[in-house]
Design a protein around this motif. Structure first.
Motif, PDB file in Angstrom:
ATOM      1  N   SER A 154       7.461  19.672   0.774  1.00  0.00           N
ATOM      2  CA  SER A 154       6.591  19.515  -0.387  1.00  0.00           C
ATOM      3  C   SER A 154       6.235  18.054  -0.625  1.00  0.00           C
ATOM      4  O   SER A 154       5.083  17.720  -0.956  1.00  0.00           O
ATOM      5  N   LEU A 155       7.211  17.172  -0.439  1.00  0.00           N
ATOM      6  CA  LEU A 155       6.943  15.739  -0.591  1.00  0.00           C
ATOM      7  C   LEU A 155       5.954  15.268   0.471  1.00  0.00           C
ATOM      8  O   LEU A 155       5.053  14.453   0.184  1.00  0.00           O
ATOM      9  N   GLU A 156       6.071  15.793   1.683  1.00  0.00           N
ATOM     10  CA  GLU A 156       5.118  15.434   2.744  1.00  0.00           C
ATOM     11  C   GLU A 156       3.703  15.883   2.377  1.00  0.00           C
ATOM     12  O   GLU A 156       2.730  15.160   2.645  1.00  0.00           O
ATOM     13  N   GLU A 157       3.574  17.046   1.758  1.00  0.00           N
ATOM     14  CA  GLU A 157       2.256  17.501   1.297  1.00  0.00           C
ATOM     15  C   GLU A 157       1.665  16.516   0.295  1.00  0.00           C
ATOM     16  O   GLU A 157       0.471  16.199   0.341  1.00  0.00           O
ATOM     17  N   ALA A 158       2.499  16.055  -0.632  1.00  0.00           N
ATOM     18  CA  ALA A 158       2.033  15.106  -1.639  1.00  0.00           C
ATOM     19  C   ALA A 158       1.614  13.790  -1.006  1.00  0.00           C
ATOM     20  O   ALA A 158       0.572  13.214  -1.367  1.00  0.00           O
ATOM     21  N   LEU A 159       2.392  13.311  -0.049  1.00  0.00           N
ATOM     22  CA  LEU A 159       2.070  12.045   0.613  1.00  0.00           C
ATOM     23  C   LEU A 159       0.776  12.167   1.424  1.00  0.00           C
ATOM     24  O   LEU A 159      -0.019  11.221   1.481  1.00  0.00           O
ATOM     25  N   LYS A 160       0.562  13.337   2.014  1.00  0.00           N
ATOM     26  CA  LYS A 160      -0.690  13.568   2.740  1.00  0.00           C
ATOM     27  C   LYS A 160      -1.874  13.519   1.784  1.00  0.00           C
ATOM     28  O   LYS A 160      -2.910  12.895   2.069  1.00  0.00           O
ATOM     29  N   ALA A 161      -1.729  14.175   0.620  1.00  0.00           N
ATOM     30  CA  ALA A 161      -2.810  14.162  -0.374  1.00  0.00           C
ATOM     31  C   ALA A 161      -3.074  12.751  -0.884  1.00  0.00           C
ATOM     32  O   ALA A 161      -4.226  12.374  -1.149  1.00  0.00           O
ATOM     33  N   TYR A 162      -2.018  11.960  -0.990  1.00  0.00           N
ATOM     34  CA  TYR A 162      -2.163  10.572  -1.479  1.00  0.00           C
ATOM     35  C   TYR A 162      -3.064   9.758  -0.550  1.00  0.00           C
ATOM     36  O   TYR A 162      -3.785   8.860  -0.998  1.00  0.00           O
ATOM     37  N   ARG A 163      -3.026  10.078   0.739  1.00  0.00           N
ATOM     38  CA  ARG A 163      -3.827   9.339   1.716  1.00  0.00           C
ATOM     39  C   ARG A 163      -5.293   9.771   1.719  1.00  0.00           C
ATOM     40  O   ARG A 163      -6.108   9.241   2.489  1.00  0.00           O
TER      41      ARG A 163
ATOM     42  N   LEU B 242      10.140   8.835   5.954  1.00  0.00           N
ATOM     43  CA  LEU B 242       8.809   8.902   5.371  1.00  0.00           C
ATOM     44  C   LEU B 242       8.425   7.535   4.821  1.00  0.00           C
ATOM     45  O   LEU B 242       9.276   6.720   4.473  1.00  0.00           O
ATOM     46  N   ASP B 243       7.136   7.309   4.710  1.00  0.00           N
ATOM     47  CA  ASP B 243       6.637   5.978   4.343  1.00  0.00           C
ATOM     48  C   ASP B 243       6.325   5.913   2.850  1.00  0.00           C
ATOM     49  O   ASP B 243       5.202   6.190   2.418  1.00  0.00           O
ATOM     50  N   PHE B 244       7.329   5.565   2.025  1.00  0.00           N
ATOM     51  CA  PHE B 244       7.099   5.374   0.596  1.00  0.00           C
ATOM     52  C   PHE B 244       8.171   4.445   0.027  1.00  0.00           C
ATOM     53  O   PHE B 244       9.210   4.208   0.652  1.00  0.00           O
ATOM     54  N   ILE B 245       7.912   3.925  -1.164  1.00  0.00           N
ATOM     55  CA  ILE B 245       8.883   3.128  -1.914  1.00  0.00           C
ATOM     56  C   ILE B 245       9.547   4.040  -2.929  1.00  0.00           C
ATOM     57  O   ILE B 245       8.869   4.825  -3.604  1.00  0.00           O
TER      58      ILE B 245
ATOM     59  N   PRO C 277       0.802  -1.233   0.000  1.00  0.00           N
ATOM     60  CA  PRO C 277       0.000   0.000   0.000  1.00  0.00           C
ATOM     61  C   PRO C 277       0.834   1.282   0.000  1.00  0.00           C
ATOM     62  O   PRO C 277       0.279   2.367  -0.174  1.00  0.00           O
ATOM     63  N   ARG C 278       2.135   1.171   0.188  1.00  0.00           N
ATOM     64  CA  ARG C 278       2.959   2.381   0.265  1.00  0.00           C
ATOM     65  C   ARG C 278       2.985   3.110  -1.084  1.00  0.00           C
ATOM     66  O   ARG C 278       3.068   2.474  -2.131  1.00  0.00           O
TER      67      ARG C 278
END
Length: 480
Positions: free
Chosen positions: A433-442, A322-325, A293-294
């Motif tokens: 900025s990457l954290e903003e994107a990851l938040k939007a992804y959720r 951060l939690d991503f691949i 799910p990452r």
């Protein structure tokens, strides 16, 4: 209808080291598609494959006190005429500009010859194009030679449009090599080709062309400044009334998820189910569970300081919190290659690095990833962010040059925007900025809107071609 000759040191797919080749071929196809007669001209390199329709041989020219025997090969590519200058001693080499030991010592001589031989081709024909469109420093001598070697010929009336694809590459050579040009010493002054003691091919293109363009409106403004002009900003300030920014396009015959042969399943903005299949395949091919799910973040890039790899290096620890691949495809500086390989060894459960360039994998990464990261320190235009938008992969970029022109920051209230941007150029701003994107992804509804906004962006070459046609007309008027 105009007769347009596009001149470049590389044209895809015949010869390519980077975005220059894609830009020239993409513009050529778009110009031809709207009714213009297009010719593409470049050197005949070792690995170029084209079916000749006409061979003009043997020809001879004196360069640097030596007689060079060469040929001119005419052929066709996708209905467009291609003219190749075939001089084995200059162009039948391992690389276009150099090999593993660096740039060729005679690059100045090679591209002086290319310029002279190309112009001789038109002199022999007894006709000239309506516009000569030159690209980057290897073609920077064309407008100067029209004013000198061909001053008394009808050929000298040819208007020249000159495009700067990356002002950092200037074709600067030792001043004592100026005699290669076989023109008067009055052209080796600070008002002409002399540049901090060197001889600059790029400066020739900037000073003597009728119209100057670069590959995005933002970059056209940036290169007028000391921060981005690479010491050419003073020259550009003198010609700013002739400088225009035209955004590059993308070749939608090549980069289109609806018909891309490189991906496991095609998809569109109205039916994204195929993107899920592409995501699953990307994961399983890399040894992850297909249902992981990452979010997947990718970088497809040259591994160079310009591309922001120093920010990745500086922020590596915080990135891995951060939690991503993380997928990276690229090649370049050994230091950065080794850093990324070590990062993979330490984070094997979440990092995959491919050193080199793999066209199929590049398409698969665009289709299978969720986010693309482009933290370039400077970026004249950039194509990967446009590919990402087309493939429903949300970009996170440094707000500079063409990246700033093409990515519109997501606004939660208006639901407008197609990606995320950061300023200033710091590791902390990039992480934010990457954290903003990851938040939007959720947030699935937010993410779906972002993806579809991006996929509906229009970056076709036709828009750019129409802008170039207007500039060609302007160049013709200036020359008449």
């Amino acid at each position: 209808m105009l007769k347009i000759t596009l001149v470049s040191s590389e044209i895809a797919p015949l010869a390519k080291t980077g975005g220059l080749a894609d830009a020239v071929s993409g513009l050529a196809k778009a110009l031809a598609s709207i009714g213009n007669e297009v010719t593409m001209m470049m050197p005949f390199y070792r690995n170029v494959h084209i079916l000749p329709s006409r061979l003009i041989s043997p020809l001879q020219m004196n360069i640097a006190g030596r007689q060079i025997t060469y040929s001119i090969v005419e052929g066709l590519y996708q209905g467009m005429k291609v003219v190749l200058i075939d001089a084995p001693q200059y162009f039948q080499r391992a690389g276009i500009y150099g090999d593993s030991s660096g740039g060729y010592a005679d690059n100045d001589e090679r591209f002086v010859f290319f310029t002279r031989a190309s112009l001789e081709y038109y002199k022999r024909k007894g006709e000239r194009p309506d516009v000569l469109h030159c690209n980057d420093w290897p073609t920077g001598l064309f407008p100067l030679f029209l004013r000198t070697h061909y001053y008394h010929d009808d050929l000298s009336k040819t208007p020249v449009v000159f495009t700067i694809h990356n002002i950092a590459y200037q074709g600067n050579f030792a001043g004592n090599r100026f005699s290669l040009l076989e023109i008067g010493n009055e052209f080796f002054t600070s008002e002409s080709l002399e540049f901090y003691g060197a001889m600059s091919f790029l400066k020739s293109g900037l000073l003597y062309s009728d119209i100057l363009t670069t590959v995005s409106p933002g970059y056209a403004k940036e290169i007028l400044t000391g921060d981005f002009g690479h010491r050419m900003h003073g020259v550009l300030q003198l010609r700013r009334d002739r400088l225009f920014g035209v955004l590059n396009g993308i070749d939608e015959d090549v980069w289109n998820p609806e018909k891309d042969p490189h991906i496991v399943r095609n998809y569109s903005s109205s039916d994204l189910s195929g993107k899920k299949n592409c995501r699953k395949k990307l994961l399983t091919d890399a040894g992850f569970a297909e249902g992981d799910p990452r979010p997947i973040v990718c970088m497809i890039t040259r591994l160079a300081l310009q591309k922001g790899i120093d920010l990745i290096e500086e922020a590596a620890g915080r990135l891995m919190d951060l939690d991503f691949i993380f997928f990276v495809l690229g090649q370049g500086g050994r230091r950065y290659e080794e850093f990324l390989q070590q990062l993979q060894q330490k984070q094997v459960d979440r990092v995959r690095i491919t050193i080199g360039f793999d066209e199929q994998l590049a398409h698969q990464l665009q289709a299978g990833s969720d986010i693309s990261l482009m933290p370039s320190k400077h970026e004249p235009c950039g194509l990967n962010q446009m590919y990402s938008l087309k493939y429903g992969t949300v970009p996170v970029v440094h707000a500079v040059g063409g990246l700033d022109d093409t990515i519109h920051a997501w606004d939660t209230e208006s639901q407008d925007g197609n990606g995320f941007k950061f300023l200033p150029y710091t590791a902390g701003a990039m992480i934010g900025s990457l954290e903003e994107a990851l938040k939007a992804y959720r947030e699935p509804s937010t993410w779906l809107k972002l993806v579809r906004n991006g996929m509906r962006s229009n970056f076709s070459w036709k828009n750019s071609a129409l802008q170039y046609l207007a500039l060609y007309d302007q160049a013709i008027q200036l020359k008449s």
